[in-house]
Design an enzyme around this catalytic site. Structure first.
Site, PDB file in Angstrom:
ATOM      1  N   ILE A 171      39.450  84.879   7.076  1.00 30.54           N
ATOM      2  CA  ILE A 171      39.767  84.788   5.701  1.00 30.54           C
ATOM      3  C   ILE A 171      41.110  84.790   5.260  1.00 30.54           C
ATOM      4  O   ILE A 171      41.979  84.539   6.299  1.00 30.54           O
ATOM      5  CB  ILE A 171      39.846  86.483   5.425  1.00 30.54           C
ATOM      6  CG1 ILE A 171      38.885  87.515   5.621  1.00 30.54           C
ATOM      7  CG2 ILE A 171      40.364  86.601   3.609  1.00 30.54           C
ATOM      8  CD1 ILE A 171      37.533  86.707   4.467  1.00 30.54           C
ATOM      9  N   TYR A 201      45.726  88.479  -0.237  1.00 27.33           N
ATOM     10  CA  TYR A 201      45.634  88.074   1.475  1.00 27.33           C
ATOM     11  C   TYR A 201      46.453  89.334   2.242  1.00 27.33           C
ATOM     12  O   TYR A 201      46.357  89.620   3.103  1.00 27.33           O
ATOM     13  CB  TYR A 201      45.959  86.487   1.522  1.00 27.33           C
ATOM     14  CG  TYR A 201      45.609  85.954   3.246  1.00 27.33           C
ATOM     15  CD1 TYR A 201      44.779  85.542   3.182  1.00 27.33           C
ATOM     16  CD2 TYR A 201      46.980  85.923   3.652  1.00 27.33           C
ATOM     17  CE1 TYR A 201      45.144  86.003   5.556  1.00 27.33           C
ATOM     18  CE2 TYR A 201      47.007  85.528   5.465  1.00 27.33           C
ATOM     19  CZ  TYR A 201      46.163  85.661   5.513  1.00 27.33           C
ATOM     20  OH  TYR A 201      46.228  84.995   7.133  1.00 27.33           O
TER      21      TYR A 201
END
Length: 289
Positions: A63, A128
């Site tokens: 990610i 994030y």
């Protein structure tokens, strides 16, 4: 009973994961690695190679900030996989100590102000950062012995700049391709840049420490603006090779961030040793041509 390995690295094929494997091995540690093709979980249990390893470093990085912002399903899947790993590790008779590579640039935010210290309450400014903080909380919920490394903007040879992560790698790739570097805004936003070799040294010290801190910042401790970073890159590659496409601010980039690294110095005897200018020059020389 002694184990076959001193440490395992999950994400051993990635930028930091591969550097950590090489760095620990060079220090005479017995290290095994795991990738998506060779997973650490087998039938919801730790792989036999990881079953009795005392320290597992989680450096898997599927990610990125771009993926986190655009693909919440991917984030949920990654967190589910990490939760399954934590449960399997906690189920071992002697659970391993986990070293989690988190983010110092994305976990902290307002109302705290930089330089961010470990005592500042996390306040992720984007998806994030929320993902990395969720990983930290998965470890805490599992009750595993762990050290969370909140790492600043890591850079160095081998970084690919995939999915918008790693500004130096992205810029270098553009230069190699004969393209202009895209600079959004006036270049005043500052970040904390730490060389991969310094990250590896911090990991090695945490692996060797009998009681490392539960959370520790790893960075340079110094803010560097994007404008200053461009100048340093120009010094490394030569100004004739660099073209800059100056664009309006995107309005989504986080505020300037840098880290307080006093705890790493005090608890681990660690400090960053690679100057930014030298690190950029070394990265440029070793980037694929």
């Amino acid at each position: 009973m002694s184990t076959v390995y001193d440490a395992a690295v999950v994400g051993s094929g990635g930028f930091l994961g591969s550097a950590i494997v090489a760095g620990l091995t060079s220090r005479s540690a017995r290290v095994t690695g795991f990738t998506r093709q060779d997973p650490v979980l087998v039938d919801d249990a730790l792989s036999p190679r990881a079953a009795d390893v005392p320290v597992i470093v989680w450096a898997a990085g599927g990610i990125t900030p771009t993926v986190a912002a655009e693909d919440p399903d991917a984030v949920a899947a990654e967190l589910g996989a990490f939760r399954a790993f934590a449960a399997a590790a906690a189920a071992r008779p002697a659970p391993p100590r986990i070293v989690l590579l988190s983010s110092g640039g994305a976990v902290y935010g307002r109302p705290a102000v930089p330089p961010y210290a470990e005592t500042d309450a996390p306040a992720p400014p984007n998806a994030y950062g929320a993902y990395k903080l969720a990983q930290e909380r998965v470890l805490a919920a599992a009750g595993l012995p762990a050290t969370v490394m909140r790492i600043a903007n890591a850079y160095g040879p081998g970084q690919r700049g995939a999915h918008g992560q790693g500004v130096l790698a992205i810029w270098m790739r553009a230069i190699r391709a004969g393209e202009a570097i895209a600079l959004h805004g006036d270049g005043a936003v500052a970040r904390d840049y730490v060389h991969a070799d310094d990250v590896v040294d911090a990991v090695a010290r945490i692996v060797d420490a009998p009681q490392p801190p539960p959370v520790v910042n790893v960075g340079s401790g110094t803010p560097t603006s994007l404008a200053a970073l461009l100048e340093l890159l120009g010094d490394a590659v030569g100004p004739d090779r660099m073209r800059v496409d100056r664009r309006p601010s995107r309005g989504v980039d986080p505020d300037s961030t840098w880290l307080d690294i006093a705890l790493a110095r005090e608890a681990l005897g660690w400090e960053p040793r690679v100057p930014l200018a030298a690190g950029i020059a070394d990265m440029w020389e070793r980037q694929p041509r």
